[in-house]
Design an enzyme around this catalytic site. Structure first.
Site, PDB file in Angstrom:
ATOM      1  N   GLY A  14      45.713   8.292  47.617  1.00 36.86           N
ATOM      2  CA  GLY A  14      46.220   6.946  47.894  1.00 36.86           C
ATOM      3  C   GLY A  14      46.550   6.222  46.599  1.00 36.86           C
ATOM      4  N   TYR A 158      34.647   0.880  59.960  1.00 30.59           N
ATOM      5  CA  TYR A 158      34.805   0.851  58.495  1.00 30.59           C
ATOM      6  C   TYR A 158      33.438   0.950  57.808  1.00 30.59           C
ATOM      7  CZ  TYR A 158      36.660  -0.683  53.940  1.00 30.59           C
ATOM      8  OH  TYR A 158      37.026  -0.765  52.603  1.00 30.59           O
TER       9      TYR A 158
HETATM   10  P1  NAP Z   1      45.647  -0.568  50.194  1.00 27.47           P
HETATM   11  O1  NAP Z   1      46.359  -1.390  49.202  1.00 27.47           O
HETATM   12  O2  NAP Z   1      45.852  -0.798  51.643  1.00 27.47           O
HETATM   13  O3  NAP Z   1      45.919   0.980  49.846  1.00 27.47           O
HETATM   14  C1  NAP Z   1      45.408   1.991  50.666  1.00 27.47           C
HETATM   15  C2  NAP Z   1      45.836   3.311  50.050  1.00 27.47           C
HETATM   16  O4  NAP Z   1      45.296   4.371  50.871  1.00 27.47           O
HETATM   17  C3  NAP Z   1      47.341   3.479  50.019  1.00 27.47           C
HETATM   18  O5  NAP Z   1      47.727   4.013  48.773  1.00 27.47           O
HETATM   19  C4  NAP Z   1      47.609   4.482  51.131  1.00 27.47           C
HETATM   20  O6  NAP Z   1      48.706   5.348  50.870  1.00 27.47           O
HETATM   21  C5  NAP Z   1      46.339   5.300  51.116  1.00 27.47           C
HETATM   22  N1  NAP Z   1      46.160   6.018  52.374  1.00 27.47           N
HETATM   23  C6  NAP Z   1      45.944   5.503  53.608  1.00 27.47           C
HETATM   24  N2  NAP Z   1      45.857   6.498  54.522  1.00 27.47           N
HETATM   25  C7  NAP Z   1      46.012   7.659  53.833  1.00 27.47           C
HETATM   26  C8  NAP Z   1      46.009   9.018  54.210  1.00 27.47           C
HETATM   27  N3  NAP Z   1      45.817   9.392  55.489  1.00 27.47           N
HETATM   28  N4  NAP Z   1      46.207   9.953  53.253  1.00 27.47           N
HETATM   29  C9  NAP Z   1      46.395   9.597  51.963  1.00 27.47           C
HETATM   30  N5  NAP Z   1      46.416   8.304  51.540  1.00 27.47           N
HETATM   31  C10 NAP Z   1      46.225   7.357  52.474  1.00 27.47           C
HETATM   32  O7  NAP Z   1      44.072  -0.697  49.998  1.00 27.47           O
HETATM   33  P2  NAP Z   1      43.153  -0.847  48.713  1.00 27.47           P
HETATM   34  O8  NAP Z   1      42.501  -2.161  48.800  1.00 27.47           O
HETATM   35  O9  NAP Z   1      43.876  -0.466  47.476  1.00 27.47           O
HETATM   36  O10 NAP Z   1      42.045   0.249  49.083  1.00 27.47           O
HETATM   37  C11 NAP Z   1      41.773   1.371  48.273  1.00 27.47           C
HETATM   38  C12 NAP Z   1      40.337   1.811  48.583  1.00 27.47           C
HETATM   39  O11 NAP Z   1      39.441   0.774  48.210  1.00 27.47           O
HETATM   40  C13 NAP Z   1      40.077   2.083  50.058  1.00 27.47           C
HETATM   41  O12 NAP Z   1      39.238   3.210  50.196  1.00 27.47           O
HETATM   42  C14 NAP Z   1      39.371   0.830  50.525  1.00 27.47           C
HETATM   43  O13 NAP Z   1      38.548   1.064  51.648  1.00 27.47           O
HETATM   44  C15 NAP Z   1      38.568   0.499  49.284  1.00 27.47           C
HETATM   45  N6  NAP Z   1      38.110  -0.897  49.208  1.00 27.47           N
HETATM   46  C16 NAP Z   1      39.004  -1.923  49.246  1.00 27.47           C
HETATM   47  C17 NAP Z   1      38.541  -3.235  49.170  1.00 27.47           C
HETATM   48  C18 NAP Z   1      39.470  -4.427  49.227  1.00 27.47           C
HETATM   49  O14 NAP Z   1      38.985  -5.560  49.389  1.00 27.47           O
HETATM   50  N7  NAP Z   1      40.773  -4.259  49.065  1.00 27.47           N
HETATM   51  C19 NAP Z   1      37.168  -3.484  49.059  1.00 27.47           C
HETATM   52  C20 NAP Z   1      36.291  -2.411  49.020  1.00 27.47           C
HETATM   53  C21 NAP Z   1      36.777  -1.108  49.086  1.00 27.47           C
HETATM   54  P3  NAP Z   1      50.140   5.210  51.620  1.00 27.47           P
HETATM   55  O15 NAP Z   1      50.610   3.817  51.392  1.00 27.47           O
HETATM   56  O16 NAP Z   1      50.957   6.261  50.958  1.00 27.47           O
HETATM   57  O17 NAP Z   1      49.864   5.517  53.081  1.00 27.47           O
END
Ligand code: NAP
Length: 241
Positions: A14, A158
């Site tokens: 991702g 989640y």
């Molecule tokens: P985001 O901007 O929504 O990005 C999510 C990423 O995951 C995208 O690059 C997406 O790729 C990828 N993804 C989703 N489904 C996938 C799949 N089946 N195979 C491969 N890639 C996939 O979210 P983010 O905030 O950057 O989140 C990144 C990580 O941090 C996640 O694990 C999330 O749970 C964790 N996190 C986030 C927060 C927050 O507040 N934002 C807090 C704690 C933890 P595509 O666009 O190519 O589908």
């Protein structure tokens, strides 16, 4: 102290958007050859690949694979082995949310979140560990979430996936440490990305009042920690003394 990852190869799942994008940029800036995994965001992946090529002075790779599907994950790791010969760093960052109250939650919403977040982390770790064992060294960094320990309404799926990642990380660390592979997890709070946009818009002020710093996290702050954990710096002799 500067983190130097020259000669290392890193896969970020991702990696085209949000936190993963910042991790790719920081790993590349530290000298690593980065492979950007994406599922849907092909344009963002291509644009990041070209940005890294211009700024880091070495090319990045991209590979489309849904991390929840074993055949696609296997093909990605075959590509890495064939093209780069080694894998030193894996950042399991890919993740999704599908919030709903427990009594309304569809099995499809449960399965999607568990499959991408937890099964994806398992599959990528499994195939990465196989390659890392050959070199008797490696770093795996799993992006979990504070939701693993501090849960919110509507996030049973989640929270279960992220709690699973925390336990999975501990079990992997025990199993892989004797092979020279160090496994860690990061549990970010709310970070300003697409994933949190709706919640921040709906309940931003209420959430902010519960955050002692009074602001949301920046994706680059998570990336800095991920790159630190991907390095040798935190276990060097000079640091331990
Ligand atoms: P985001 O901007 O929504 O990005 C999510 C990423 O995951 C995208 O690059 C997406 O790729 C990828 N993804 C989703 N489904 C996938 C799949 N089946 N195979 C491969 N890639 C996939 O979210 P983010 O905030 O950057 O989140 C990144 C990580 O941090 C996640 O694990 C999330 O749970 C964790 N996190 C986030 C927060 C927050 O507040 N934002 C807090 C704690 C933890 P595509 O666009 O190519 O589908």
């Amino acid at each position: 102290m500067r983190i130097d990852l020259s000669g290392k190869t890193a896969l970020v799942t991702g990696g085209a958007r949000g936190i993963g994008r910042q991790v790719c940029l920081r790993l590349a800036a530290a000298g690593a050859v980065v492979i950007i995994n994406y599922a849907k965001s092909s344009e963002a992946a291509l644009s990041l690949q070209s940005e890294i090529g211009q700024n880091a002075g070495h090319a990045a790779g991209i590979f489309q694979a849904d991390v929840s599907k074993e055949d696609e994950v296997r093909a990605m790791f075959d590509f890495i082995k064939k093209t780069y010969k080694r894998l030193d760093i894996l950042v399991n960052n890919a993740g999704v949310i599908k919030d709903n109250l427990l009594i309304a939650m569809e099995q499809s919403e449960w399965d999607k979140v568990l499959n991408v977040n937890l099964r994806g982390t398992f599959l990528c770790s499994k195939y990465a560990a196989e390659q890392m064992m050959a070199n008797k060294s490696g770093r795996i960094v799993n992006i979990a979430s504070v939701a693993a320990v501090k849960c919110s309404r509507g996030q049973t799926n989640y929270a279960a996936s992220k709690g699973g990642i925390v336990s999975f990380t501990k079990a992997c660390a025990v199993e892989l440490a004797p092979k020279g592979i160090l496994v860690n997890a990061i549990l970010p709070g709310m970070i300003e990305t697409d994933m949190s946009a709706r919640v921040r818009k709906r309940a931003g002020d209420a959430i902010l009042s519960a955050i002692p710093l009074g602001r949301f996290g920046d994706p680059d702050e998570v990336a800095a920690l991920a790159v630190f954990l991907s390095s040798d710096l935190w276990q060097s002799k000079s640091l331990a003394r």
